[in-house]
Design an enzyme around this catalytic site. Sequence first.
Site, mmCIF file in Angstrom:
data_model
loop_
_atom_site.group_PDB
_atom_site.id
_atom_site.type_symbol
_atom_site.label_atom_id
_atom_site.label_comp_id
_atom_site.label_asym_id
_atom_site.label_seq_id
_atom_site.Cartn_x
_atom_site.Cartn_y
_atom_site.Cartn_z
ATOM 1 N N GLU A 26 -3.372 -8.767 3.106
ATOM 2 C CA GLU A 26 -3.088 -9.208 4.476
ATOM 3 C C GLU A 26 -4.245 -8.945 5.435
ATOM 4 O O GLU A 26 -4.232 -9.453 6.567
ATOM 5 C CB GLU A 26 -1.819 -8.521 4.999
ATOM 6 C CG GLU A 26 -1.986 -7.109 5.515
ATOM 7 C CD GLU A 26 -2.040 -6.053 4.418
ATOM 8 O OE1 GLU A 26 -2.143 -4.855 4.749
ATOM 9 O OE2 GLU A 26 -1.968 -6.421 3.217
ATOM 10 N N HIS A 52 -4.667 -4.639 -0.042
ATOM 11 C CA HIS A 52 -4.422 -5.253 1.264
ATOM 12 C C HIS A 52 -4.826 -6.726 1.346
ATOM 13 O O HIS A 52 -5.775 -7.076 2.051
ATOM 14 C CB HIS A 52 -5.155 -4.459 2.341
ATOM 15 C CG HIS A 52 -4.569 -3.112 2.604
ATOM 16 N ND1 HIS A 52 -3.394 -2.928 3.304
ATOM 17 C CD2 HIS A 52 -4.998 -1.876 2.244
ATOM 18 C CE1 HIS A 52 -3.121 -1.632 3.377
ATOM 19 N NE2 HIS A 52 -4.082 -0.973 2.742
ATOM 20 N N CYS A 65 0.847 -1.200 0.000
ATOM 21 C CA CYS A 65 0.000 0.000 0.000
ATOM 22 C C CYS A 65 0.883 1.252 0.000
ATOM 23 O O CYS A 65 1.645 1.462 -0.923
ATOM 24 C CB CYS A 65 -1.003 -0.025 1.142
ATOM 25 S SG CYS A 65 -2.413 1.089 0.816
#
Length: 305
Positions: A237, A235, A142
Amino acid sequence: MPIKIPETLPAFDVLSSEGVMVMGQGRADRQDIRPLQIGLLNLMPKKIQTETQFARLIGATPLQIDLTLIRMTEHQSKHTSAAHMEAFYRPFAEVRDRKFDGLIITGAPIEHLEFADVTYWDELREVFAWTQTNVHATFGVCWGGMAMINHFHGVQKHILPAKAFGCFRHRNLAPASPYLRGFSDDCVIPVSRWTEMKQSEIDAVPGLTTLLGSPEVGPCLVEDPGHRALYIFNHFEYDTGTLKEEYDRDVENGTPINVPTNYYPDDDPARAPLNRWRSHAHLLYGNWLNEIYQTTEYDLEKIGT
């Protein structure tokens, strides 16, 4: 193989309960294996949440991982206790003489700032330069990815008229890439950002290849072989509930925010969200680690020589 983290790190019990193979120093010392040395430069305010998210992904492969948590040297965290930071994090100044097989640089909620206005920008630029001599492969996530691609190539971030927020379908643009091994033709990825990188500006840089992209939210995953780096602007994660936490926070604070796109069933915040990205998240980070394992030096000290 497991990921080696301190037994007192909060992520240890969380990941153990999820079935992720984790081990402490004692067990690691009994294994005659050269683990991959992976650093996590954590720029997020909620350090524990973020370190757990990334440890979950890199701890789910057959490779033994030795994870080092890193922070900026002078920047003081306001949202994580000093005791936690002292116990588990090493300032960059203390690790800059070490070699790493891989480094993950997280995002940071500072998109509204110009890069040069970030308080730790000068040191972060030192980190970027250091990766070229002391790190075999780097993964910018990011804002971390945006900062890296700006540093190495001058590509600018652009403010969006409205926050890109939700779960968006992305096309697999490079099925032959080792980083996308096992990926389907498209996949869903959580997005939460006020800025974007423009595909036309990435395409103008020789050597950069976009691996994942979305017609709605633009380029997502970019390979930069010249700097042994991947940049991801979204994202993978994220936990199942991360977007919900962000949405609920903004609603509670009175911050104008749209319901995250394609996240809640029928876009109804009263219903529990479903995780539709977990398998591809594990694939991507597993493929990244496998590529490191196949190409890094066995003698760690030879990295960068």
